[in-house]
Design an enzyme around this catalytic site. Structure first.
Site, PDB file in Angstrom:
ATOM      1  N   SER A 140      26.413 -22.662 -37.532  1.00 27.73           N
ATOM      2  CA  SER A 140      26.729 -21.511 -36.697  1.00 27.73           C
ATOM      3  C   SER A 140      28.041 -20.907 -37.191  1.00 27.73           C
ATOM      4  O   SER A 140      28.255 -20.767 -38.400  1.00 27.73           O
ATOM      5  CB  SER A 140      26.801 -21.951 -35.225  1.00 27.73           C
ATOM      6  OG  SER A 140      27.088 -20.852 -34.388  1.00 27.73           O
ATOM      7  N   TYR A 154      25.799  -9.729 -36.327  1.00 30.84           N
ATOM      8  CA  TYR A 154      26.058 -11.090 -36.797  1.00 30.84           C
ATOM      9  C   TYR A 154      26.303 -12.003 -35.601  1.00 30.84           C
ATOM     10  O   TYR A 154      25.724 -13.094 -35.502  1.00 30.84           O
ATOM     11  CB  TYR A 154      27.272 -11.091 -37.732  1.00 30.84           C
ATOM     12  CG  TYR A 154      27.689 -12.486 -38.172  1.00 30.84           C
ATOM     13  CD1 TYR A 154      26.971 -13.167 -39.155  1.00 30.84           C
ATOM     14  CD2 TYR A 154      28.795 -13.114 -37.602  1.00 30.84           C
ATOM     15  CE1 TYR A 154      27.350 -14.436 -39.558  1.00 30.84           C
ATOM     16  CE2 TYR A 154      29.178 -14.386 -37.997  1.00 30.84           C
ATOM     17  CZ  TYR A 154      28.453 -15.040 -38.966  1.00 30.84           C
ATOM     18  OH  TYR A 154      28.821 -16.308 -39.360  1.00 30.84           O
ATOM     19  N   LYS A 158      24.148 -15.369 -34.181  1.00 32.27           N
ATOM     20  CA  LYS A 158      24.722 -16.703 -34.006  1.00 32.27           C
ATOM     21  C   LYS A 158      24.730 -17.119 -32.524  1.00 32.27           C
ATOM     22  O   LYS A 158      24.504 -18.294 -32.208  1.00 32.27           O
ATOM     23  CB  LYS A 158      26.140 -16.750 -34.581  1.00 32.27           C
ATOM     24  CG  LYS A 158      26.200 -16.590 -36.094  1.00 32.27           C
ATOM     25  CD  LYS A 158      25.451 -17.707 -36.815  1.00 32.27           C
ATOM     26  CE  LYS A 158      25.628 -17.625 -38.325  1.00 32.27           C
ATOM     27  NZ  LYS A 158      24.901 -18.705 -39.041  1.00 32.27           N
TER      28      LYS A 158
END
Length: 300
Positions: A140, A154, A158
């Site tokens: 992660s 992004y 995650k």
């Protein structure tokens, strides 16, 4: 869960950066390696020998995921550790990012690991010896907990990966002996920021000297900024040791890499706790029983 030299590690994004360091650390520890990358040529740093399997894998392809996991089992007869490392960053003003780029970010950083995880679970449960189980490590980011400007998609990928992992980990029957670990790097001295980030041209409304993204870009462009970032080889050895020694020391939910991750997460947690406490009366007023506690999943 014990690890012998026959243990098999399946690693995505093994061609460079943290993935390359993890692959080397696992190989140097004596384990069998299924290393994957888009191009097998990029895996030439690994020797050609029976305990190394090099596979071409685009994690956005469900068919390639299925075939690479099958090839690993066919070659080694088992699977013990999966490292979902392949991924990239998408940086830009949110309004400037087109849907195709945002969707590909999610396909790579979220759906790829999801599909690999689902395939690995079946192998751990149905192919490995009963109770042997396995470990899944999701690479992660501190950006899976804290959001920064200019990286909305992004962070979405995650955050989604972390939520998925926390949930599926709680679905596991203890008898299966399947474990999960979220690896959370901060700044790591790899080529990620330079070659593994797709930068979107700035949106004219945000492209100003005082905008938050401009300030971040100025920071990461300074060579001195990376001097305090973590060594990828040190992070890799920590990760391998944490997985291998989990019987002696149970793995945490999240394994942080880099000193800067601690104040970043602590600050975010403290801010959230302060807001919860400030708005406690209003929150409880929404519930008929006021201060009722949710005990789902807790043993009485």
């Amino acid at each position: 869960m014990s690890f012998d030299k026959d243990s098999v590690w399946f690693i995505t994004g093994a061609s460079s950066g943290l993935g390359k360091s993890i692959t080397r650390a696992a190989y140097e520890s004596g384990y069998q390696i299924a290393a994957t990358a888009r191009s097998v040529r990029s895996l030439s740093y690994l020797p050609d020998e029976p305990r190394v399997l090099k596979l071409s894998l685009d994690v956005t392809s469900a068919e390639q995921i299925e075939s690479s996991l099958a090839a690993t089992v066919a070659h080694f007869g088992r699977l013990d550790v999966v490292i979902n490392n392949a991924g990239y960053g998408l940086r830009g003003d949110t309004e400037a990012v087109i849907d195709a780029d945002a969707l590909n970010q999610m396909e790579t950083n979220f759906w790829g690991p999801v599909r690999i995880t689902r395939g690995a679970l079946r192998i751990f449960r149905e192919v490995n010896a009963a109770g042997q189980g396995g470990t899944i490590v999701q690479i992660s980011s501190v950006g899976g907990w804290v959001g920064f400007p200019g990286n909305a998609y992004y962070h979405a990928s995650k955050f989604a990966l972390e939520g998925f992992t926390e949930s599926v980990a709680k679905e596991m029957d203890p008898a299966w002996n399947i474990k999960f670990l979220l690896a959370v790097p901060g700044g790591v001295r790899t080529n990620f920021a330079a070659t593994s980030v797709k930068a979107i041209p700035r949106h004219k409304a945000y492209d100003t000297p005082s905008s938050p993204l401009t300030q971040i870009l100025n920071y990461i462009s300074e060579p001195s900024a990376q001097e305090t970032w973590s060594d990828p080889d040190v992070c890799a050895r920590l990760l391998v040791n944490t997985v291998v020694n989990q019987k002696q020391r149970p793995m945490p939910t999240r394994l942080l890499f880099g000193a800067e991750t601690i104040p970043l997460l602590e600050s975010d947690m403290e801010k959230t706790l302060a807001e919860i406490r400030e708005w406690k009366a209003e929150t409880e007023s929404c519930s008929p029983r006021g201060g009722a506690q949710l005990n789902f999943g807790k043993k009485e």
